[in-house]
Scaffold this motif. Structure first.
Motif, PDB file in Angstrom:
ATOM      1  N   ASP A 195     -53.995  15.216   0.262  1.00 23.09           N
ATOM      2  CA  ASP A 195     -52.987  16.225  -0.077  1.00 23.09           C
ATOM      3  C   ASP A 195     -53.056  17.431   0.850  1.00 23.09           C
ATOM      4  O   ASP A 195     -52.023  18.022   1.194  1.00 23.09           O
ATOM      5  CB  ASP A 195     -53.158  16.668  -1.531  1.00 23.09           C
ATOM      6  CG  ASP A 195     -52.759  15.590  -2.517  1.00 23.09           C
ATOM      7  OD1 ASP A 195     -51.971  14.711  -2.131  1.00 23.09           O
ATOM      8  OD2 ASP A 195     -53.241  15.619  -3.673  1.00 23.09           O
ATOM      9  N   SER A 200     -48.897  17.909   1.192  1.00 21.37           N
ATOM     10  CA  SER A 200     -48.009  17.275   0.220  1.00 21.37           C
ATOM     11  C   SER A 200     -47.522  18.303  -0.801  1.00 21.37           C
ATOM     12  O   SER A 200     -47.808  19.507  -0.694  1.00 21.37           O
ATOM     13  CB  SER A 200     -48.740  16.128  -0.479  1.00 21.37           C
ATOM     14  OG  SER A 200     -49.816  16.633  -1.253  1.00 21.37           O
ATOM     15  N   ASN A 202     -48.618  18.644  -3.684  1.00 16.60           N
ATOM     16  CA  ASN A 202     -49.770  19.148  -4.446  1.00 16.60           C
ATOM     17  C   ASN A 202     -50.609  20.134  -3.641  1.00 16.60           C
ATOM     18  O   ASN A 202     -51.666  20.569  -4.122  1.00 16.60           O
ATOM     19  CB  ASN A 202     -50.662  17.980  -4.889  1.00 16.60           C
ATOM     20  CG  ASN A 202     -49.983  17.105  -5.925  1.00 16.60           C
ATOM     21  OD1 ASN A 202     -49.151  17.584  -6.710  1.00 16.60           O
ATOM     22  ND2 ASN A 202     -50.326  15.824  -5.934  1.00 16.60           N
TER      23      ASN A 202
END
Length: 251
Positions: A195, A200, A202
């Motif tokens: 991530d 990403s 998140n």
């Protein structure tokens, strides 16, 4: 003349003992005075002084004024407003590499907001126009560039800590990650690495729990002048992909 009236060649045993005891006593007194002087000098060095020399305030004022002029020049140039190319990496790694105390209040506020309030603190940021603009403001105090996935993994595994209930907690199990980031799809350390590296959806959730990485000075020291930009043969500023070699020396 008989042997019993001969003059002895050596001093009597009692007199020898007196001289030996005197020398030993003098050595002990000298050692005691030496230890006393060392203790006194140590106390003076460790004692917190309540005053500062006038030169300290003058130097701090000159440094703050220099940073203020430099920041105005950066704003006038507007070089950081050109944006970020799509081909450039999405992630930046930033390390506070010099100056325990930053004189400029503006630079201090920016660095504190990024988590760079301590020397050798390292953070991961999105490579955006806003991030580059802030880095340009504090550039003489940081080094930054594009990390590889191996660099991100090493930072997480070796110096990764989470802020859980206000406490600094080491990332030592996947269960800990699943409890606090499971609702966002993170169930193990590799998910955090993925991530962060791919930036990403998140990324913000992981960064909100992740504390800055506390690194050390480079193993071989700084080979060049830390007060000169990397583009001019120094240390600070944007190193792009060459930042990975420096981070490896600081782990």
């Amino acid at each position: 003349m008989s042997d019993k009236y001969a003059v002895p060649n050596k001093l009597p045993a009692k007199q020898v003992n007196v001289m030996t005891h005197r020398k030993r006593r003098l050595r002990e007194e000298e050692s005691h005075h030496r230890v006393k002087r060392l203790n006194r000098s140590f106390k003076l060095r460790s004692k917190k002084r309540d005053y500062k020399k006038p030169e300290f305030f003058i130097t701090q004022y000159l440094k703050a004024e220099r940073d203020s002029k430099r920041m105005r020049r950066v704003i006038m140039k507007n070089n950081f407003l050109k944006g970020v190319d799509d081909e450039e990496p999405k992630l930046l790694v930033v390390m506070h590499h010099r100056a325990h105390r930053v004189a400029s209040k503006e630079c201090t506020l920016i660095m504190n907001s990024m988590g760079l309030n301590r020397l050798h603190n390292t953070v991961l940021l999105k490579n955006t126009t806003e991030s580059l603009a802030l880095l340009k403001m504090i550039e003489p105090y940081v080094v930054y560039g594009y990390p590889t996935i191996q660099t991100v993994r090493d930072l997480i595994f070796k110096h990764g800590f989470l802020r859980i209930k206000g406490k600094r907690t080491a990332i030592n199990s996947n269960k800990l990650i699943e409890e606090h980031l499971g609702e966002h799809g993170c169930i193990c350390i590799e998910d955090i690495v993925h991530d962060l590296f791919t930036v990403s959806d998140n990324f913000k959730n992981v960064r909100s729990l992740l504390l800055p990485f506390s690194l050390k000075a480079p193993r071989d020291g700084w080979s060049k002048k830390i007060g000169v930009s990397y583009s001019r043969g120094g240390e600070y500023g944007n190193r792009k992909h060459e930042i990975n070699a420096l981070i490896e020396r600081c782990l």
